[in-house]
Design an enzyme around this catalytic site. Sequence first.
Site, PDB file in Angstrom:
ATOM      1  N   LYS A   1      36.142 -37.161 151.314  1.00  0.00           N
ATOM      2  CA  LYS A   1      36.157 -36.869 152.750  1.00  0.00           C
ATOM      3  C   LYS A   1      36.013 -35.367 152.972  1.00  0.00           C
ATOM      4  O   LYS A   1      35.220 -34.919 153.785  1.00  0.00           O
ATOM      5  CB  LYS A   1      37.453 -37.400 153.357  1.00  0.00           C
TER       6      LYS A   1
ATOM      7  N   GLU B   1      38.878 -32.244 141.493  1.00  0.00           N
ATOM      8  CA  GLU B   1      38.573 -33.279 140.507  1.00  0.00           C
ATOM      9  C   GLU B   1      37.163 -33.831 140.718  1.00  0.00           C
ATOM     10  O   GLU B   1      36.360 -33.948 139.792  1.00  0.00           O
ATOM     11  CB  GLU B   1      39.565 -34.457 140.636  1.00  0.00           C
TER      12      GLU B   1
ATOM     13  N   GLY C   1      41.952 -40.637 154.539  1.00  0.00           N
ATOM     14  CA  GLY C   1      41.446 -41.091 153.238  1.00  0.00           C
ATOM     15  C   GLY C   1      42.029 -42.437 152.830  1.00  0.00           C
ATOM     16  O   GLY C   1      41.310 -43.340 152.402  1.00  0.00           O
ATOM     17  N   ARG C   2      43.330 -42.598 153.004  1.00  0.00           N
ATOM     18  CA  ARG C   2      43.976 -43.837 152.543  1.00  0.00           C
ATOM     19  C   ARG C   2      43.740 -45.012 153.476  1.00  0.00           C
ATOM     20  O   ARG C   2      44.196 -46.117 153.204  1.00  0.00           O
ATOM     21  CB  ARG C   2      45.473 -43.593 152.317  1.00  0.00           C
TER      22      ARG C   2
ATOM     23  N   GLU D   1      52.105 -41.781 150.809  1.00  0.00           N
ATOM     24  CA  GLU D   1      51.436 -40.596 151.359  1.00  0.00           C
ATOM     25  C   GLU D   1      51.552 -40.609 152.889  1.00  0.00           C
ATOM     26  O   GLU D   1      51.605 -39.559 153.520  1.00  0.00           O
ATOM     27  CB  GLU D   1      49.970 -40.531 150.918  1.00  0.00           C
TER      28      GLU D   1
ATOM     29  N   HIS E   1      58.609 -60.422 132.440  1.00  0.00           N
ATOM     30  CA  HIS E   1      58.999 -60.170 131.051  1.00  0.00           C
ATOM     31  C   HIS E   1      59.097 -58.676 130.777  1.00  0.00           C
ATOM     32  O   HIS E   1      59.086 -58.247 129.631  1.00  0.00           O
ATOM     33  CB  HIS E   1      57.992 -60.833 130.109  1.00  0.00           C
TER      34      HIS E   1
ATOM     35  N   LYS F   1      48.282 -28.454 144.796  1.00  0.00           N
ATOM     36  CA  LYS F   1      46.832 -28.299 144.625  1.00  0.00           C
ATOM     37  C   LYS F   1      46.484 -26.822 144.512  1.00  0.00           C
ATOM     38  O   LYS F   1      45.738 -26.399 143.634  1.00  0.00           O
ATOM     39  CB  LYS F   1      46.084 -28.851 145.852  1.00  0.00           C
TER      40      LYS F   1
HETATM   41  O1  F6P Z   1      45.969 -36.653 147.600  1.00  0.00           O
HETATM   42  C1  F6P Z   1      45.602 -35.947 148.693  1.00  0.00           C
HETATM   43  C2  F6P Z   1      44.313 -36.394 149.271  1.00  0.00           C
HETATM   44  O2  F6P Z   1      44.025 -35.465 150.243  1.00  0.00           O
HETATM   45  C3  F6P Z   1      44.313 -37.831 149.825  1.00  0.00           C
HETATM   46  O3  F6P Z   1      44.840 -37.905 151.094  1.00  0.00           O
HETATM   47  C4  F6P Z   1      42.879 -38.184 149.749  1.00  0.00           C
HETATM   48  O4  F6P Z   1      42.686 -39.566 149.838  1.00  0.00           O
HETATM   49  C5  F6P Z   1      42.517 -37.602 148.409  1.00  0.00           C
HETATM   50  O5  F6P Z   1      43.251 -36.395 148.329  1.00  0.00           O
HETATM   51  C6  F6P Z   1      41.060 -37.335 148.196  1.00  0.00           C
HETATM   52  O6  F6P Z   1      40.547 -36.483 149.164  1.00  0.00           O
HETATM   53  P1  F6P Z   1      39.001 -36.338 149.412  1.00  0.00           P
HETATM   54  O7  F6P Z   1      38.472 -37.691 149.800  1.00  0.00           O
HETATM   55  O8  F6P Z   1      38.877 -35.339 150.494  1.00  0.00           O
HETATM   56  O9  F6P Z   1      38.362 -35.880 148.128  1.00  0.00           O
END
Ligand code: F6P
Length: 517
Positions: A194, A200, A254-255, A340, A371, A483
């Site tokens: 987003k 990453e 995002g979620r 979150e 189990h 971060k």
């Molecule tokens: O973990 C933090 C966060 O900002 C989430 O809310 C989001 O889903 C995720 O990182 C990934 O963010 P992006 O889609 O901007 O890469």
Amino acid sequence: MTVLTSHRQRLLQARIVELIESGGAQRGRSMRLRVGPLYADFSRSLLDIPGLAALCEQARAHTVPAAVAAMFAGERVNVTEDRPALHTLLRAPAGSIPAGLHGEGTAIAETRRKMSDWVNRLNDEGFADGSRLRHVINVGIGGSDLGPRLLLEALPAARDRPQVHFLSSVDGHALNRLVTELNPAETLVVLVSKSFSTRETLLHGTVLRQWLESQLGAERASTRVFAVSARVAAAVQFGVAENQVLPIWDWVGGRYSLWSAVSFAVALRLGMPDFDALLAGGHLMDEHFRSADVEQNLPMLAALIGYWNRSVLGYNSLCVVPYDPRLRELPHYLQQLEMESNGKSVRVDGSPVLGTTVPVIWGGVGTDVQHAFFQALHQGTEVVPVDFIGIVRPDHPYHAHHHALLANLLAQSAALARGTPAQEGADPHRHHPGNRPSSVYFLDALTPQSLGVLIALYEHKVFVQSCLWGINAFDQWGVELGKKMAVSLESSLVAGEMPAGGDATTLSLIAQIRSRA
Ligand code: F6P
């Protein structure tokens, strides 16, 4: 809360099984509910009808119905970021876009068309150079990963559809395996972010683009890199062709975004009809949520019972146990959705929360976890409410297996509530205290539509709980500090410099890493 406290005093003396006995048909009517393919049974809660009525009053006192209407109408319910939260609009059919949101509705429809065109073109014709599409690498993390993962684990695809691989954490091993094993000519990379600024995702994206370019040349490589982002310009600047960027928008968290082009890889694998059925399922739950009275409203009851368990009875966690391995990603998905969203301790008005907010969400797949950690659920010192999720009709012919599976679900929920009678002289090690609450959810079958209903239920439950706690479910400031610190520590690790303001523990750990690298 004081009204609820008096119900608490009474109910702490009660036994769930006796409440079920004495509550009779009225308890059933108040605590069992069906919405389309989803059936919910909350009757194994340590709660009676007067307690439930007080909770429903609490929802009204916190103006939950008005907050729900405000969310659907596109009001800026995400106050700390001054935005609406319009995930419900993503699954609203054309005829039911609320007044004032037609611009957003048009943008959604255009993007859906663009996504559908690409899905059909890539699946039917492959890439422009004639290579078939056999592999998709979904690069994304958090909401750009967990939703698509959940959907693809849960739902079956036709045999000839591309396989989807996920790169989420910034792990070089997973990346290395993919670039070693996959044929770049048959691979599409989709960078899902987003913000288009997630470290990453961009690091993976850079290496994968270089991999494609080095193997195929720049022109062929460029036809294989797609992006999904709210920052289209940033994706284009990164090198993705503009017609290969599928937009999302600031107003979808995002979620909450699996209903958008974030599920591009899902649509490539399952096809657009299944994606549309997922949206229809979400919309079915939306219609119920926005129209049913509090007492007969499934997400509201789920939220109120969760609130009761957490904030009134003080239980620290919620264990989610689907009795179907196809739902193995659900606990992970719900961890982000719930924790979150509602892992906050400051209210919307800036004042501190008095009491508790989200419980720890965890879980695993039944019967495996029986189990593993169920011993602690039955006899441990913590009472852990459980959400049991079962599928009534399986997609396999082994009926004996399925009956055994569902019998286990039924048995565990009953055993947690019932326990064993305390008998004088009996071995205390074998005693089950019981009186441990759980909820049971059944989906008629696991389909795109029923899964949409289930996911939307949890989304709305989270929103209602945020209203009860007075917090904003749609921001996530708590992830920012770590971060930022990681960015400065990355260069310290590379250059061997000590980070500005680093504490003694960090300095010592960096020294350890460098001395053993
Ligand atoms: O973990 C933090 C966060 O900002 C989430 O809310 C989001 O889903 C995720 O990182 C990934 O963010 P992006 O889609 O901007 O890469």
